[in-house]
Design a protein around this motif. Structure first.
Motif, short mmCIF file in Angstrom:
data_model
loop_
_atom_site.label_atom_id
_atom_site.label_comp_id
_atom_site.label_asym_id
_atom_site.label_seq_id
_atom_site.Cartn_x
_atom_site.Cartn_y
_atom_site.Cartn_z
N ARG A 131 0.40 12.82 5.37
CA ARG A 131 -0.96 12.29 5.56
C ARG A 131 -0.96 10.78 5.35
O ARG A 131 -0.07 10.22 4.70
N TYR A 132 -2.02 10.15 5.90
CA TYR A 132 -2.15 8.69 5.85
C TYR A 132 -3.60 8.34 5.50
O TYR A 132 -4.54 8.90 6.08
N ALA A 133 -3.76 7.42 4.55
CA ALA A 133 -5.08 6.90 4.16
C ALA A 133 -6.02 8.02 3.74
O ALA A 133 -7.21 8.00 4.07
N TRP A 134 -5.49 8.96 2.98
CA TRP A 134 -6.27 10.13 2.58
C TRP A 134 -6.91 9.87 1.22
O TRP A 134 -6.50 10.39 0.19
N ALA A 135 -7.94 9.03 1.20
CA ALA A 135 -8.61 8.66 -0.04
C ALA A 135 -10.03 8.23 0.28
O ALA A 135 -10.35 7.86 1.41
N GLU A 136 -10.88 8.25 -0.73
CA GLU A 136 -12.26 7.82 -0.53
C GLU A 136 -12.33 6.33 -0.21
O GLU A 136 -13.14 5.90 0.60
N TRP A 137 -11.46 5.55 -0.86
CA TRP A 137 -11.40 4.09 -0.64
C TRP A 137 -9.93 3.75 -0.42
O TRP A 137 -9.22 3.30 -1.32
N PRO A 138 -9.40 3.94 0.78
CA PRO A 138 -7.95 3.87 0.98
C PRO A 138 -7.36 2.47 1.03
O PRO A 138 -6.16 2.31 0.80
N CYS A 139 -8.17 1.45 1.35
CA CYS A 139 -7.56 0.14 1.54
C CYS A 139 -8.56 -0.97 1.30
O CYS A 139 -9.78 -0.74 1.27
N ASN A 140 -8.05 -2.16 1.12
CA ASN A 140 -8.90 -3.33 0.90
C ASN A 140 -9.56 -3.77 2.20
O ASN A 140 -9.23 -3.30 3.29
N TYR A 141 -10.49 -4.73 2.07
CA TYR A 141 -11.28 -5.16 3.23
C TYR A 141 -10.38 -5.71 4.34
O TYR A 141 -9.62 -6.66 4.13
N ALA A 186 0.83 -1.20 0.00
CA ALA A 186 0.00 0.00 0.00
C ALA A 186 0.86 1.25 0.00
O ALA A 186 1.93 1.29 0.60
N GLN A 187 0.39 2.26 -0.69
CA GLN A 187 1.04 3.57 -0.67
C GLN A 187 0.11 4.55 0.03
O GLN A 187 -0.42 5.48 -0.58
N LEU A 188 -0.10 4.29 1.32
CA LEU A 188 -1.07 5.10 2.07
C LEU A 188 -0.45 6.34 2.69
O LEU A 188 -1.17 7.25 3.08
N PHE A 189 0.87 6.36 2.81
CA PHE A 189 1.52 7.57 3.32
C PHE A 189 1.88 8.48 2.14
O PHE A 189 2.40 8.01 1.11
#
Length: 492
Positions: free
Chosen positions: A465-475, A424-427
């Protein structure tokens, strides 16, 4: 004596006193009697006052348990309620993710079959209604006080009874082992402005917008059962979206109730309306509801009424829009975690890792409400009930140190970390001399420290920032969790 409350109700137990109220003939004396197996337990006398022609009385604090019988008598008339218990009463409110019934969630048949095992968790559902003025009484009730059954928990889609509310109440019953009363007041597709009093809106400077062309709601999903509208559709606020109309009709009539806590699941509508005012409107609603329930219950509902909420889940997987991310941040009053200085005695269930792209009710309505309720009940037990040493929220950064020569950023977290989604590229960081945000790949994850690479950044990091998205990660597969499986919340 409000007959729609019916038998099977739960009233708030000690240390607070439950408030009973009703209407009658002006000046008449009303006697309220509480009886049990051993006979009369208490008797209260009050008068019907004008101009509302209402009466109210506060019962002496009662220990948990029952059953009891309540009788209100005025002259030769009386109303009797049976199978009454004392326990904790929780109000559940919000929009369609709160309104989703047990029928609609994952493992619905198993959950409905389990209802019979919880006869001391009682249900009450307010019917959707709106009003331009504050009402003293509910217009309609969808479900009078009831013992849980498969029918009352799965009556239909988005009707009654709330799955999040039920699963929260069931968990609290298992933890506390005494009766729990659940009151649902929810309506799909509704913004926070509709649930806010004029006082609360005025505190955020929104009243001047009411009725003006600029006060519009971009309806991406509208009422859950409506046909979908194109994302560009916009309408003047009307019906249940109108400011204060749901406060007036669905919350104000309940203010006499003595409550133990509130659970709130709302915000999707405000990803498209006054998004960047939510850091005011949400804390203002919480403060206003607390003041109103405290005053309405003659001081029996505590002034800092515990208030739990669900942070927004997901909607569109590939959307570049950051309105959901901004709304999640504003749900914490821009402080990332709760409780905090602006939102004391609150708790939050992070839900951004519970997306459900194939939900038959649309991706904005994920079916995993069990994890939502589990995370909520942990917060309730820690914040509302004061359970010590209970981990109820995920890890959050406590400091960040830049290693300039190595082009690394070390982020220290408050809890031991579990790194689940390694690709993941959440950062992301924003850097001097550059526009926008760029990914900051994870180099290593140690016990409490995440190290990010800054190869794409200049010498100065201006933001993280972290997880800055409408759908940031899988289930159930965001990057960071704690050892209890609770996800790290997003931040900027």
């Amino acid at each position: 004596f409000a007959s729609y409350y019916g038998d099977h109700m739960v009233l708030q137990k000690e240390p607070a006193g439950a408030v009973l109220w009703g209407s009658g003939e002006l000046g008449a004396t009303v006697t309220v009697a509480l009886t049990g197996d051993s006979g009369l337990i208490m008797k209260k006398t009050t008068r019907v006052k004008g101009p509302s022609r209402t009466w109210a009385t506060v019962l002496d604090p009662m220990n948990q348990g029952g059953p009891y019988t309540l009788t209100a008598t005025q002259g030769s008339e009386n109303v009797t309620l049976r199978d009454v218990y004392f326990g904790d009463v929780w109000l559940c409110s919000g929009q369609s993710n709160m309104a989703m019934t047990v029928l609609q969630i994952a493992n619905a048949s198993q959950e409905l079959a389990a209802a019979a095992r919880y006869p001391y968790v009682r249900l009450f559902a307010v019917a959707p209604a709106r009003s331009d003025t504050e009402l003293r009484d509910l217009e309609r009730v969808d479900l009078p006080w009831s013992v849980p059954t498969a029918e009352s928990l799965g009556h239909g889609n988005f009707t009654y009874f709330s799955a999040v509310c039920w699963l929260l109440g069931r968990s609290l019953y298992e933890a506390r082992r005494y009766p729990i009363g659940l009151v649902e007041a929810a309506w799909g597709g509704t913004p926070i402005e509709a649930w806010s009093s004029r006082r609360a809106l005025q505190a955020c400077g929104l009243l001047e917008d009411v009725g003006s062309p600029s006060f519009r709601l971009r309806l991406v999903f509208c009422i859950p059962l409506s046909p979908p509208l194109p994302s560009s559709a916009s309408l003047h606020l009307s019906g249940p979206q109108t400011p204060s109309v749901l406060w007036n009709a669905m919350i104000h009539p309940l203010l006499n109730m003595t409550l133990r806590g509130v659970a709130w699941y709302q915000g999707e509508a405000n990803a498209f309306l006054h998004t960047d005012q939510y850091n005011c409107t949400f804390p203002a609603l919480i403060a206003d509801w607390r003041q109103a329930f405290h005053a309405g219950s003659a001081g029996q509902t505590e002034p800092l009424l515990p208030f739990g909420f669900v942070q927004l889940s997901t909607y569109r997987r590939q959307s570049p829009d950051d309105s959901f991310a901004r709304l999640r941040w504003h749900q914490t009053a821009d402080l990332g975690v709760v409780p905090n200085a602006r939102m004391p005695n609150t708790f939050m269930a992070v839900a951004m890792d519970l997306g459900d792209e194939h939900s038959p009710y649309g991706s904005i309505h994920p079916r995993d409400k069990q994890n939502v309720a589990h995370r909520l009940q942990l917060g309730a037990r820690a914040v509302a009930y004061g359970e010590k040493n209970l981990v109820f929220q995920g890890p959050y950064p406590s400091r960040a140190i830049l290693e300039v020569t190595k082009r690394l950023l070390n982020i220290t977290y408050s809890q031991e970390l579990v790194y689940r989604q390694r690709d993941a590229q959440l950062f992301e960081v924003t850097c001097s001399g550059q526009h926008g945000w760029v990914p900051a790949p994870v180099v290593t994850v140690e016990s409490h420290v995440v190290t990010l690479g800054l190869a794409g950044c200049g010498t100065l990091v201006l933001g993280l920032r972290y997880a800055w998205a409408e759908w940031p990660c899988n289930y159930q597969s965001c990057a960071l969790y704690n050892t209890r499986g609770l996800p790290a919340p997003p931040f900027v």
